[in-house]
Write a protein that holds these residues in place. Structure first.
Motif, PDB file in Angstrom:
ATOM      1  N   PHE A   1      -1.421  13.309  -5.864  1.00 19.94           N
ATOM      2  CA  PHE A   1      -0.281  13.127  -6.753  1.00 19.94           C
ATOM      3  C   PHE A   1       0.497  11.905  -6.306  1.00 19.94           C
ATOM      4  CE2 PHE A   1      -1.446  17.515  -6.800  1.00 19.94           C
ATOM      5  CZ  PHE A   1      -1.218  17.947  -8.090  1.00 19.94           C
ATOM      6  N   ARG A   2       0.783  10.995  -7.257  1.00 18.64           N
ATOM      7  CA  ARG A   2       1.562   9.793  -6.936  1.00 18.64           C
ATOM      8  C   ARG A   2       2.983   9.953  -7.477  1.00 18.64           C
ATOM      9  NH1 ARG A   2       0.577   5.356  -9.326  1.00 18.64           N
ATOM     10  NH2 ARG A   2      -0.622   6.248 -11.015  1.00 18.64           N
ATOM     11  N   PHE A   3       3.965   9.679  -6.624  1.00 14.97           N
ATOM     12  CA  PHE A   3       5.372   9.805  -6.984  1.00 14.97           C
ATOM     13  C   PHE A   3       6.107   8.505  -6.704  1.00 14.97           C
ATOM     14  CE2 PHE A   3       4.056  14.107  -5.916  1.00 14.97           C
ATOM     15  CZ  PHE A   3       4.630  14.863  -6.915  1.00 14.97           C
ATOM     16  N   GLN A   4       7.268   8.369  -7.353  1.00 13.01           N
ATOM     17  CA  GLN A   4       8.192   7.282  -7.042  1.00 13.01           C
ATOM     18  C   GLN A   4       9.560   7.906  -6.779  1.00 13.01           C
ATOM     19  OE1 GLN A   4       8.585   4.178  -9.946  1.00 13.01           O
ATOM     20  NE2 GLN A   4       9.603   2.836  -8.491  1.00 13.01           N
ATOM     21  N   GLU A   7      10.460   3.285  -3.878  1.00 10.58           N
ATOM     22  CA  GLU A   7       9.164   3.280  -3.197  1.00 10.58           C
ATOM     23  C   GLU A   7       8.247   4.369  -3.755  1.00 10.58           C
ATOM     24  OE1 GLU A   7       7.645   2.884   1.412  1.00 10.58           O
ATOM     25  OE2 GLU A   7       9.568   3.809   1.021  1.00 10.58           O
ATOM     26  N   GLN A   8       6.956   4.075  -3.762  1.00 12.01           N
ATOM     27  CA  GLN A   8       5.956   5.037  -4.200  1.00 12.01           C
ATOM     28  C   GLN A   8       5.276   5.667  -2.992  1.00 12.01           C
ATOM     29  OE1 GLN A   8       3.194   3.433  -7.066  1.00 12.01           O
ATOM     30  NE2 GLN A   8       4.816   2.440  -8.237  1.00 12.01           N
ATOM     31  N   PHE A   9       4.834   6.908  -3.163  1.00 19.30           N
ATOM     32  CA  PHE A   9       4.078   7.614  -2.133  1.00 19.30           C
ATOM     33  C   PHE A   9       3.159   8.607  -2.826  1.00 19.30           C
ATOM     34  CE2 PHE A   9       7.749  10.252  -2.895  1.00 19.30           C
ATOM     35  CZ  PHE A   9       7.279  11.549  -2.830  1.00 19.30           C
ATOM     36  N   SER A  10       2.193   9.118  -2.089  1.00 15.75           N
ATOM     37  CA  SER A  10       1.292  10.110  -2.680  1.00 15.75           C
ATOM     38  C   SER A  10       1.131  11.300  -1.743  1.00 15.75           C
ATOM     39  CB  SER A  10      -0.067   9.497  -3.010  1.00 15.75           C
ATOM     40  OG  SER A  10      -0.720   9.067  -1.843  1.00 15.75           O
ATOM     41  N   VAL A  11       0.796  12.436  -2.337  1.00 17.14           N
ATOM     42  CA  VAL A  11       0.520  13.664  -1.607  1.00 17.14           C
ATOM     43  C   VAL A  11      -0.890  14.088  -1.982  1.00 17.14           C
ATOM     44  CG1 VAL A  11       1.127  16.098  -1.344  1.00 17.14           C
ATOM     45  CG2 VAL A  11       2.928  14.376  -1.554  1.00 17.14           C
ATOM     46  N   SER A  12      -1.713  14.349  -0.968  1.00 23.29           N
ATOM     47  CA  SER A  12      -3.102  14.749  -1.188  1.00 23.29           C
ATOM     48  C   SER A  12      -3.307  16.158  -0.633  1.00 23.29           C
ATOM     49  CB  SER A  12      -4.034  13.760  -0.487  1.00 23.29           C
ATOM     50  OG  SER A  12      -5.371  14.073  -0.745  1.00 23.29           O
ATOM     51  N   MET A  41       0.839  -1.175   0.000  1.00 27.20           N
ATOM     52  CA  MET A  41       0.000   0.000   0.000  1.00 27.20           C
ATOM     53  C   MET A  41       0.888   1.243   0.000  1.00 27.20           C
ATOM     54  SD  MET A  41      -3.250   0.770   2.348  1.00 27.20           S
ATOM     55  CE  MET A  41      -3.135   2.192   3.373  1.00 27.20           C
ATOM     56  N   THR A  42       0.529   2.229  -0.779  1.00 22.41           N
ATOM     57  CA  THR A  42       1.276   3.465  -0.906  1.00 22.41           C
ATOM     58  C   THR A  42       0.971   4.389   0.269  1.00 22.41           C
ATOM     59  OG1 THR A  42       1.189   3.292  -3.314  1.00 22.41           O
ATOM     60  CG2 THR A  42       1.686   5.440  -2.404  1.00 22.41           C
ATOM     61  N   GLN A  43       2.012   4.929   0.883  1.00 19.75           N
ATOM     62  CA  GLN A  43       1.844   5.878   1.985  1.00 19.75           C
ATOM     63  C   GLN A  43       1.337   7.198   1.414  1.00 19.75           C
ATOM     64  OE1 GLN A  43       2.251   5.425   5.321  1.00 19.75           O
ATOM     65  NE2 GLN A  43       1.645   7.528   5.685  1.00 19.75           N
ATOM     66  N   GLU A  44       0.318   7.779   2.043  1.00 19.56           N
ATOM     67  CA  GLU A  44      -0.241   9.056   1.592  1.00 19.56           C
ATOM     68  C   GLU A  44       0.066  10.137   2.622  1.00 19.56           C
ATOM     69  OE1 GLU A  44      -4.503  10.978   0.293  1.00 19.56           O
ATOM     70  OE2 GLU A  44      -4.067   8.904  -0.186  1.00 19.56           O
ATOM     71  N   TYR A  45       0.511  11.289   2.129  1.00 19.64           N
ATOM     72  CA  TYR A  45       0.868  12.418   2.976  1.00 19.64           C
ATOM     73  C   TYR A  45      -0.044  13.604   2.671  1.00 19.64           C
ATOM     74  CZ  TYR A  45       5.085   9.732   3.812  1.00 19.64           C
ATOM     75  OH  TYR A  45       5.966   8.728   4.162  1.00 19.64           O
ATOM     76  N   THR A  46      -0.241  14.445   3.670  1.00 15.28           N
ATOM     77  CA  THR A  46      -1.007  15.683   3.515  1.00 15.28           C
ATOM     78  C   THR A  46      -0.112  16.844   3.923  1.00 15.28           C
ATOM     79  OG1 THR A  46      -1.879  15.670   5.765  1.00 15.28           O
ATOM     80  CG2 THR A  46      -3.160  14.477   4.079  1.00 15.28           C
ATOM     81  N   ARG A  47      -0.608  18.058   3.765  1.00 18.80           N
ATOM     82  CA  ARG A  47       0.214  19.225   4.095  1.00 18.80           C
ATOM     83  C   ARG A  47       0.549  19.289   5.583  1.00 18.80           C
ATOM     84  NH1 ARG A  47      -2.666  23.908   1.634  1.00 18.80           N
ATOM     85  NH2 ARG A  47      -0.680  24.849   2.046  1.00 18.80           N
TER      86      ARG A  47
END
Length: 101
Positions: A65-68, A18-23, A1-7
């Motif tokens: 946004f999904r990043f690697q 590794e992949q992660f996302s910013v919402s 599961m991709t870790q999701e971050y917020t502001r």
């Protein structure tokens, strides 16, 4: 599961590959959109998507946004919330420090 971050989570820690996302909260009905800025040596943008809110018309949702991570080191990931056709200061900004191990 991709870790999701917020502001609220300004520091992101991931491993190479590794992949992660910013919402971030967004409301495209205003014409504004989040525009990411990052160093391609460290990060690759894999995709972006808007998630609408419930049923309230004109209410904002979130843009994800999904990043690697590509290389070890520390880099900055910046977002400017603006209308693409306008110049000048953005309506909002968000910044993250990304530490890649």
């Amino acid at each position: 599961m991709t870790q999701e971050y917020t502001r609220d989570q300004a520091r992101i820690a991931v491993n190479v590959g590794e992949q992660f996302s910013v919402s971030l909260a967004a409301n495209p009905t205003t014409g504004h959109e989040w525009q990411p800025a990052f160093d391609l040596a460290w990060l690759v943008l894999l995709g972006r998507e808007f998630t609408p809110p419930g049923s309230a018309l004109g209410e904002g949702g979130s843009e994800r946004f999904r990043f690697q991570a590509q290389a070890a080191g520390t880099t900055r990931l910046r977002f400017a919330y603006r209308r693409p056709w306008e110049s000048g200061a953005p309506a909002d900004e968000a910044e993250f420090e990304v530490a890649v191990a």
